[in-house]
Write a protein that holds these residues in place. Structure first.
Motif, PDB file in Angstrom:
ATOM      1  N   THR A  18      13.385 -41.431 -42.908  1.00  0.00           N
ATOM      2  CA  THR A  18      13.448 -41.506 -41.444  1.00  0.00           C
ATOM      3  C   THR A  18      14.731 -42.204 -41.022  1.00  0.00           C
ATOM      4  O   THR A  18      15.073 -43.277 -41.531  1.00  0.00           O
ATOM      5  CB  THR A  18      12.227 -42.263 -40.885  1.00  0.00           C
ATOM      6  OG1 THR A  18      11.045 -41.521 -41.221  1.00  0.00           O
ATOM      7  CG2 THR A  18      12.312 -42.408 -39.370  1.00  0.00           C
ATOM      8  N   ALA A  32      12.210 -34.366 -29.011  1.00  0.00           N
ATOM      9  CA  ALA A  32      10.917 -34.840 -29.508  1.00  0.00           C
ATOM     10  C   ALA A  32       9.814 -33.821 -29.230  1.00  0.00           C
ATOM     11  O   ALA A  32       8.924 -33.614 -30.060  1.00  0.00           O
ATOM     12  CB  ALA A  32      10.584 -36.189 -28.874  1.00  0.00           C
ATOM     13  N   SER A 152      10.657 -33.655 -38.666  1.00  0.00           N
ATOM     14  CA  SER A 152       9.989 -33.994 -37.402  1.00  0.00           C
ATOM     15  C   SER A 152      10.883 -34.919 -36.586  1.00  0.00           C
ATOM     16  O   SER A 152      11.746 -35.618 -37.131  1.00  0.00           O
ATOM     17  CB  SER A 152       8.638 -34.676 -37.659  1.00  0.00           C
ATOM     18  OG  SER A 152       8.839 -35.970 -38.203  1.00  0.00           O
ATOM     19  N   THR A 154      10.305 -37.796 -33.434  1.00  0.00           N
ATOM     20  CA  THR A 154       9.314 -38.534 -32.657  1.00  0.00           C
ATOM     21  C   THR A 154      10.012 -39.466 -31.674  1.00  0.00           C
ATOM     22  O   THR A 154      10.961 -40.169 -32.045  1.00  0.00           O
ATOM     23  CB  THR A 154       8.421 -39.377 -33.601  1.00  0.00           C
ATOM     24  OG1 THR A 154       7.872 -38.511 -34.607  1.00  0.00           O
ATOM     25  CG2 THR A 154       7.301 -40.059 -32.840  1.00  0.00           C
ATOM     26  N   ASP A 155       9.554 -39.444 -30.436  1.00  0.00           N
ATOM     27  CA  ASP A 155      10.055 -40.375 -29.420  1.00  0.00           C
ATOM     28  C   ASP A 155       9.385 -41.728 -29.664  1.00  0.00           C
ATOM     29  O   ASP A 155       8.181 -41.879 -29.475  1.00  0.00           O
ATOM     30  CB  ASP A 155       9.716 -39.841 -28.023  1.00  0.00           C
ATOM     31  CG  ASP A 155      10.208 -40.760 -26.907  1.00  0.00           C
ATOM     32  OD1 ASP A 155      10.757 -41.847 -27.198  1.00  0.00           O
ATOM     33  OD2 ASP A 155      10.023 -40.392 -25.729  1.00  0.00           O
ATOM     34  N   ILE A 156      10.174 -42.715 -30.106  1.00  0.00           N
ATOM     35  CA  ILE A 156       9.610 -44.044 -30.377  1.00  0.00           C
ATOM     36  C   ILE A 156      10.088 -45.076 -29.350  1.00  0.00           C
ATOM     37  O   ILE A 156      10.028 -46.279 -29.601  1.00  0.00           O
ATOM     38  CB  ILE A 156       9.930 -44.518 -31.808  1.00  0.00           C
ATOM     39  CG1 ILE A 156      11.449 -44.559 -32.053  1.00  0.00           C
ATOM     40  CG2 ILE A 156       9.220 -43.656 -32.841  1.00  0.00           C
ATOM     41  CD1 ILE A 156      11.833 -45.381 -33.270  1.00  0.00           C
TER      42      ILE A 156
END
Length: 197
Positions: A18, A32, A152, A154-156
Motif C-alpha cells: 500500500t 476511490a 484497489s 481507498t479514500d482514507i
C-alpha cells in the motif's frame, strides 16, 4: 532497536503493497469510487507514491493542503513496486554511488522511476533520524502504475482527520493505535543497492 537509515516500511501482504497519495477531490474521489484514476489524471507527469502514512500526512498536512484534500491508500502489486525500484535512479548525485555527475544525469534521464529518501516523521510530523522512501514514477512506470499495478484505491481522508484530531488532543496512544501497520518490506539485497550508500 533503531530502524536502519534506509529501509522501506509499508503496509503489505504477500502480493500487494500500500502506497499513499493525496489529490484534489476532483481526482481523488472518482479514483476511490472507480478503483482507477479518472481521465483528468495526467499520465505524462511524474507521480510520487509514498509507502509511509505519516510522511504522506506531513506532505499533505493531514489532508488540509490545497489540492491534497483527498488522501488515497493505493494498493498495488508487489511485482510492479519492485520493478519500479529496480529501474529507479536516485534523485540526487551521490559521490561513491555514481561514477560521476554526468553518468548519474544520464541514468536519471533514462530511468522511468526515481527515489528520494526523506526523513521519516513521527505523529507530530517531526523528522526522525531514519529515512522514508518516496518513489517517483514517470513515462512507462506511471502508465504501468495507473493501468496495471493498482489492485484497489481507498479514500482514507476520514482516517487521516481522525488520527490528526487525536494528535491535536494530545492522545498520541489512540492516534498510534489507528496508524496503518507498516512493517519492514522484504526486498532482495540487490534491489536497493543502487539507491543508497
Amino acid at each position: 532497536m533503531a530502524a536502519p537509515k534506509h529501509q522501506i516500511r509499508a503496509l503489505h501482504t504477500d502480493s500487494t503493497v500500500t502506497v499513499y497519495q493525496a489529490y484534489a477531490p476532483e481526482i481523488g474521489l472518482p479514483a476511490a469510487r472507480e478503483g482507477c484514476f479518472p481521465a483528468v489524471w495526467q499520465r505524462d507527469r511524474m507521480t510520487w507514491i509514498k509507502p509511509s502514512f505519516l510522511w504522506m500526512m506531513y506532505r499533505c498536512g493531514w489532508g488540509t493542503k490545497e489540492g491534497q484534500e483527498t488522501v488515497l491508500a493505493v494498493e498495488i502489486a508487489r511485482e510492479g513496486f519492485e520493478w519500479a525500484l529496480e529501474h529507479a535512479c536516485l534523485s540526487h548525485f551521490e559521490h561513491g554511488l555514481h561514477a560521476d555527475r554526468s553518468t548519474w544525469k544520464r541514468q536519471l534521464k533514462r530511468a522511468p522511476a526515481r527515489v528520494q529518501w526523506d526523513p521519516e516523521r513521527d505523529l507530530r510530523l517531526q523528522p526522525l533520524p531514519h529515512r522514508s522512501l518516496q518513489l517517483g514514477l514517470a513515462g512507462e512506470a506511471a502508465r504501468l502504475y495507473a493501468d496495471e499495478w493498482i489492485v484497489s484505491i481507498t479514500d482514507i481522508t476520514p482516517l487521516a482527520h481522525t488520527i490528526h484530531a487525536h494528535v491535536r488532543d494530545g492522545d498520541l496512544e489512540m492516534a498510534r493505535q489507528l496508524l496503518p501497520r507498516e512493517r519492514p518490506y522484504p526486498v532482495n539485497d540487490g534491489t536497493l543497492a543502487h539507491l543508497h550508500q
